[in-house]
Design an enzyme around this catalytic site. Structure first.
Site, PDB file in Angstrom:
ATOM      1  CG  HIS A   1      14.256  -1.565   9.682  1.00 11.52           C
ATOM      2  ND1 HIS A   1      15.084  -2.152   8.751  1.00 11.52           N
ATOM      3  CD2 HIS A   1      14.360  -0.229   9.506  1.00 11.52           C
ATOM      4  CE1 HIS A   1      15.678  -1.204   8.058  1.00 11.52           C
ATOM      5  NE2 HIS A   1      15.260  -0.028   8.489  1.00 11.52           N
ATOM      6  CB  CYS A   2      13.058  -6.814   7.857  1.00 11.03           C
ATOM      7  SG  CYS A   2      13.387  -7.852   6.437  1.00 11.03           S
TER       8      CYS A   2
END
Length: 105
Positions: free
Chosen positions: A62-63
């Site tokens: 996600h990051c």
């Protein structure tokens, strides 16, 4: 610190270690977001941050994905960034090389 360069670019700025969304208010425009990992509720922080450093993650985390969407340099998988970096340190985040340099402590 070394990790995986997850989003290209180089930025120097002030570190803010954010362990939960309850600490998000300490992040100012252009600060380096230092975290263990991110989840969808963290997306608004990417609009404020100048770069991101995460303890965990990979190219499809996600990051990493959100950092690329926002055009922010990001280094993930540092393993112990949140334990080494303190608020107020000056960091250079090199998302091309997967390096985080502590310039001033």
């Amino acid at each position: 610190l070394t990790g995986l360069g997850a989003s290209p670019g180089v930025v120097t700025g002030t570190a803010r270690v954010v362990r939960s969304l309850a600490e998000a208010a300490k992040l100012d425009e252009g600060d380096i977001l230092v975290c263990e990992m991110t989840l969808p509720p963290w997306v608004p922080l990417f609009a404020v941050a100048g770069a991101v450093v995460a303890d965990t993650g990979g190219l499809m985390s996600h990051c990493a994905i959100v950092a690329r969407e926002f055009g922010l340099p990001a280094v993930v998988a540092t393993q112990f960034g949140t334990r080494t970096i303190r608020d107020g340190m000056t960091l250079t985040v090199d998302g091309d090389r997967g390096e985080v340099r502590i310039e001033r402590g």
